[in-house]
Design an enzyme around this catalytic site. Structure first.
Site, PDB file in Angstrom:
ATOM      1  N   ASP A 103       5.294  12.003  -0.205  1.00 51.22           N
ATOM      2  CA  ASP A 103       6.253  10.176  -0.210  1.00 51.22           C
ATOM      3  C   ASP A 103       5.034   9.539  -0.100  1.00 51.22           C
ATOM      4  OD1 ASP A 103       8.771   9.406  -1.204  1.00 51.22           O
ATOM      5  OD2 ASP A 103       9.762   9.747   0.835  1.00 51.22           O
ATOM      6  N   ILE A 104       4.374   8.626  -2.009  1.00 53.12           N
ATOM      7  CA  ILE A 104       3.998   7.337  -2.175  1.00 53.12           C
ATOM      8  C   ILE A 104       4.409   6.643  -2.628  1.00 53.12           C
ATOM      9  CG2 ILE A 104       2.104   9.293  -1.321  1.00 53.12           C
ATOM     10  CD1 ILE A 104       1.372   8.844  -4.777  1.00 53.12           C
ATOM     11  N   LYS A 105       5.504   7.056  -3.470  1.00 52.06           N
ATOM     12  CA  LYS A 105       6.086   6.390  -4.449  1.00 52.06           C
ATOM     13  C   LYS A 105       5.594   5.077  -4.695  1.00 52.06           C
ATOM     14  CE  LYS A 105      11.136   6.261  -1.506  1.00 52.06           C
ATOM     15  NZ  LYS A 105      10.565   6.892  -0.510  1.00 52.06           N
ATOM     16  N   ARG A 106       4.162   5.478  -5.850  1.00 54.31           N
ATOM     17  CA  ARG A 106       3.840   5.023  -6.708  1.00 54.31           C
ATOM     18  C   ARG A 106       3.954   4.214  -8.024  1.00 54.31           C
ATOM     19  NH1 ARG A 106       1.617   3.832  -1.750  1.00 54.31           N
ATOM     20  NH2 ARG A 106      -0.222   4.782  -1.563  1.00 54.31           N
TER      21      ARG A 106
END
Length: 308
Positions: A103-106
């Site tokens: 879950d890095i939401k880049r």
């Protein structure tokens, strides 16, 4: 990788994912104390506490679940030691046969987006050698910058057989400020969902696409619409439990085959020992409390799906 996720879900009959989002306030005192005795009250000490906390929860739950979702910010706040704990957690979960959703939401463009994609899902070239830096199986991506930001991730996914979960309708209260805005009479999130479905057609697994979507559990009616917009995309559904979502509210995220969605619970599981319902386990047995919380969540979701 979507094929492995579907296989794991079928094997466990548990379309759920445990969010490994550790805050120090979630970690029992005895775990923190032991880490600080070894490394001091330092970033290294905090990272060790997080790693030991995660390991215990994974050890007590991995046979019940198909996947985990570590949220990288919870590790980044402790700097480089925190990122080392993140990597150790990813590797350990994969050793246990779990699918790892980073879950890095880049969300960026061009070479920056390509670098994020390589770092989390792909291989980086160093001279004559290549390395897999973080090596998650899926990553979450913010699509606000459009195809320029998503295509580098899709390219890596095609090369490495990895996957994405693209933010479509998030569970936070203010998400509607942008996501609900009407364009040609339809909310923005529906347009994003259509784009996710189109991207997904370029990366199909056996039954579902490698390109999935994030749709919050707090908006079940919107989930019902988006399920039809993205029939071949897996939907990652955050917001179960601690944010109010329950199994009966979430059946519309699934297809008639009982597949197509995976529901996330983070603090509701990893900090279960703090809840009155699981207080009998106590801090020392926090992993057992997490296992009980997983069992209850699985039972809730299965019961709801049987009503389909």
């Amino acid at each position: 990788m979507i094929n492995k996720l579907v296989q794991n879900i079928k094997k466990t009959e548990a379309p759920i994912v445990v969010g490994l989002d550790p805050m120090l306030s979630y970690i029992p005192e005895h775990v923190q104390k032991k880490a600080y005795q070894e490394f001091g009250e330092t970033l290294e000490g905090a990272a060790e506490a997080i790693w030991q906390f995660n390991k215990e929860i994974v050890d007590k739950t991995y046979d019940l679940i198909p996947a985990v979702k570590p949220q990288i910010a919870m590790y980044e706040q402790f700097g480089v030691p925190g990122l080392i704990a993140f990597k150790k957690t990813v590797d350990y979960c994969k050793e246990k046969g779990l699918v790892v959703i980073g879950d890095i939401k880049r969300g960026d463009i061009g070479s920056t987006s390509a670098a994020y994609a390589v770092g989390h899902l792909g291989r980086v070239q160093v001279g004559s050698k290549s390395y897999v830096p973080f090596d998650e199986d899926f990553a979450t991506v913010n699509p606000y910058l459009g195809s320029d930001g998503v295509n580098p991730f899709i390219k890596v996914c095609q090369e490495e057989k990895k996957g994405l979960f693209i933010l479509v309708k998030t569970s936070n209260p203010s998400s509607g400020e942008f996501q609900d805005q009407l364009i040609d009479g339809r909310p923005l999130y529906e347009h994003v969902g259509e784009k996710v479905a189109a991207w997904g057609e370029t990366c199909m697994g056996d039954e579902y696409s490698y390109i999935g979507a994030v749709v919050g559990a707090t908006y079940p009616e919107m989930g019902k619409v988006l399920r039809k917009v993205m029939p071949k995309s897996y939907i990652l559904v955050p917001g179960y439990g601690a944010q109010g979502g329950k199994g009966k509210d979430l059946v519309h995220f699934f297809n008639e085959d009982g597949l197509g969605a995976i529901i996330n619970s983070s603090r509701g599981i990893i900090a279960a020992y703090k809840q009155e319902k699981y207080a009998q386990f106590g801090e020392l047995n926090f992993g057992d409390a997490s296992r009980a919380a997983v069992e209850d969540m699985v039972a809730d979701v299965r019961s709801a799906l049987h009503s389909l």
